[in-house]
Design a protein around this motif. Structure first.
Motif: not given
Length: 553
Positions: A49-64
């Motif tokens: 899975l794109p684990e790092q890309a997905a985690a970054w997308c969430l961090r970018r928006a301040g979401l969990r």
């Protein structure tokens, strides 16, 4: 709605995040893992899975993860069939379906807190189609054509956007696949399959399509919206090339023939689709849509008034498309893409901290655009690291290598810097208002997805960016969208009289495009680049590294 899009099953794993129909972030896993295309498209890697890309997308928006309303996974295992039933020779293909069915649980592990029940399977080609239809500017009612290697059971989709709905019109079932045929030729010519197809397109310009009559027996449109494409006897057309062997004229000729039959088939498919919809706008997606030569022929000879291509046309774009499709279905009006700069960026202070940690000499000139323009005018090669990184395979003025287009030797020089084949061209970026004076083709062209004829009087003025066939794959620069790049181009024109700069991706052969400051510094340190422009800072090779004479070595 807050929707995370995921592409994972084949290659180019990626993630994209939409909030209320607006694209907040999108990134490919390769930019984090530093593994080209994220992974090889093998059944055994389908679980990755794109684990790092997905985690970054969430961090970018301040979401969990628990803040998400839905996750779009761009493959629906319920639509798949056994490989042998689809005419494919892939005894391990069933692993893809197994891993896809378990994707909700895999995602829960990768993104702790995610509810697996919010994961939705989106048909692969519908995700591709949505990435074109819903991301295109001012598309409204438009036709959509998707072509790639394969999805669940097909390799093609013709559809129409009506409001916030996508209506499928025709799909071509496997084993017939224009993408797979092109992949087979890529491998036959000694390049890496599912990776180097663009090299075949470049090589085609060096050949003549003398094998076209034979290829037409195996690849052709059927007149009903579909096509036939399978069983091409490549070994009968030319000998295979080893990866380290030089290419021959026969190799170039078979590439030219394959390119020609691809273009003919795509034109027939576009004409059939227009006959069904009578739309003025066509949007393209799928890996085949990265073939800018074919795109240009569709735009030039096809029945549509305007053609728009998703800049992340390959599988990475299905992360965005899947999210857009769920957003539209959930009542959010999808917003068109404002640009491809959807990845990571760093503040000036953060970039300065990186440079101090690296302990390299640097300075902060009054205007980095003017400094770079002067370096380019002096025939230096510049690594340009600015703003958010690009989504998709093209360097569009955020992670670029720049050079003077007026010196023919800069093509060979850049190919040496990048460690790649000399037959491959480099592209020009040009001010949008000057482009029609120099290039003939679809305008504007902000994503480098069309080729343009170079005006005769300009071919000698900008030889580094003119391909062997007299064309160039241009990027038009709008000052309102890219003010820093535009200012650099304007200053370069003031110094040289040329409103064009060479632009190629900031990476070396076999490696993903540079994404973060460490990548940029490592690329600068290992390649003969004269200047690194990182944000407002300038790092000069002569200051950062001591050069040695041959006698010292």
């Amino acid at each position: 709605m807050r929707i995370l899009g995921i592409n994972a099953l084949f290659h180019d794993p990626a993630a994209a995040l939409l909030i209320d129909g607006r694209t907040v972030a999108a990134a490919e896993e390769e930019r984090f893992s530093r593994r080209k295309h994220g992974k090889r498209p093998l059944p055994f890697s389908a679980w990755e899975l794109p684990e790092q890309a997905a985690a970054w997308c969430l961090r970018r928006a301040g979401l969990r993860p628990q803040d998400l309303d839905a996750v779009a996974y761009s493959f629906d295992p319920r639509l798949a069939r056994p490989a042998d039933a689809m005419g494919l020779d892939d005894p391990w293909d069933h692993l893809r379906q197994t891993y896809a069915r378990e994707a909700p649980n895999f995602l829960r592990t990768a993104l702790p807190g995610l509810d697996p029940d919010i994961v939705r399977f989106v048909p692969h080609h519908m995700a591709h189609a949505a990435s074109g239809a819903f991301a295109a500017p001012d598309a409204g009612a438009s036709s959509v054509l998707v072509l790639d290697g394969r999805g669940e059971r097909a390799s093609h989709l013709a559809a129409r956007r009506v409001g916030d709905r996508l209506e499928p019109l025709h799909a071509q079932d496997l084993p017939h696949s224009l993408g797979l045929v092109y992949e087979e030729l890529t491998e036959h010519l000694g390049f890496l399959r599912s990776s180097d197809e663009f090299k075949v397109m470049a090589l085609a310009s060096h050949g003549t399509p003398r094998m076209l009559p034979e290829l037409r027996r195996h690849v052709y449109a059927t007149g009903d919206g579909g096509f036939r494409a399978t069983g091409v006897p490549w070994h009968e057309l030319c000998a295979p090339r080893g990866a380290d062997e030089p290419w021959t004229q026969a190799h170039a000729d078979v590439a030219a023939s394959a390119q020609a039959v691809l273009e003919e088939t795509l034109l027939d498919l576009a004409r059939w689709l227009h006959g069904k919809t009578h739309d003025s706008v066509l949007t393209l997606a799928g890996g085949v849509a990265l073939n800018c030569v074919a795109n240009s022929r569709i735009a030039r000879e096809g029945p549509f008034s305007r053609v728009w291509v998703q800049p992340a046309a390959g599988d990475a774009g299905t992360a965005l498309g899947g999210a857009l499709l769920l957003a539209a279905g959930g009542g959010d009006a999808p917003e068109p893409m404002a640009g491809a700069d959807l990845g990571r960026d760093w503040s000036d202070a953060e970039l300065g901290a990186w440079l101090k940690t690296a302990a390299v000499p640097f300075d902060r000139p009054p205007d980095i655009a003017a400094t770079v323009a002067r370096a380019l005018a002096d025939n230096q090669i510049v690594a340009w690291f600015q703003g958010r990184s690009e989504y998709g395979p093209r360097a569009l003025g955020h992670r670029s290598l720049l050079a003077h287009p007026g010196h023919a030797g800069n093509l060979e020089r850049l190919n040496d810097v990048k460690g790649r084949e000399q037959f491959r061209p480099v592209a020009p970026m040009v001010l949008a208002d000057r482009a029609p004076d120099i290039f003939d083709g679809p305008m504007p062209s902000p994503y480098m997805l069309f080729v343009h004829d170079v005006a005769g009087e300009w071919r000698e003025r900008i030889p580094a960016v003119v391909h062997v066939d007299g064309t160039a794959r241009i990027q038009t620069v709008d000052p309102a969208a890219e003010p820093l790049v535009a200012r650099m181009l304007q200053e370069f024109e003031r110094l040289t009289g040329l409103p064009v700069v060479v632009n190629t991706s900031l990476n070396t052969a076999g490696r993903p495009m540079v994404d973060d400051p460490r990548d940029a510094l490592e690329c600068f340190g290992s390649s003969p680049v004269d200047l690194l422009a990182m944000g407002p800072y300038a790092i000069r090779r002569g200051d950062a590294f001591r050069t040695h004479d041959d006698e010292e070595l």
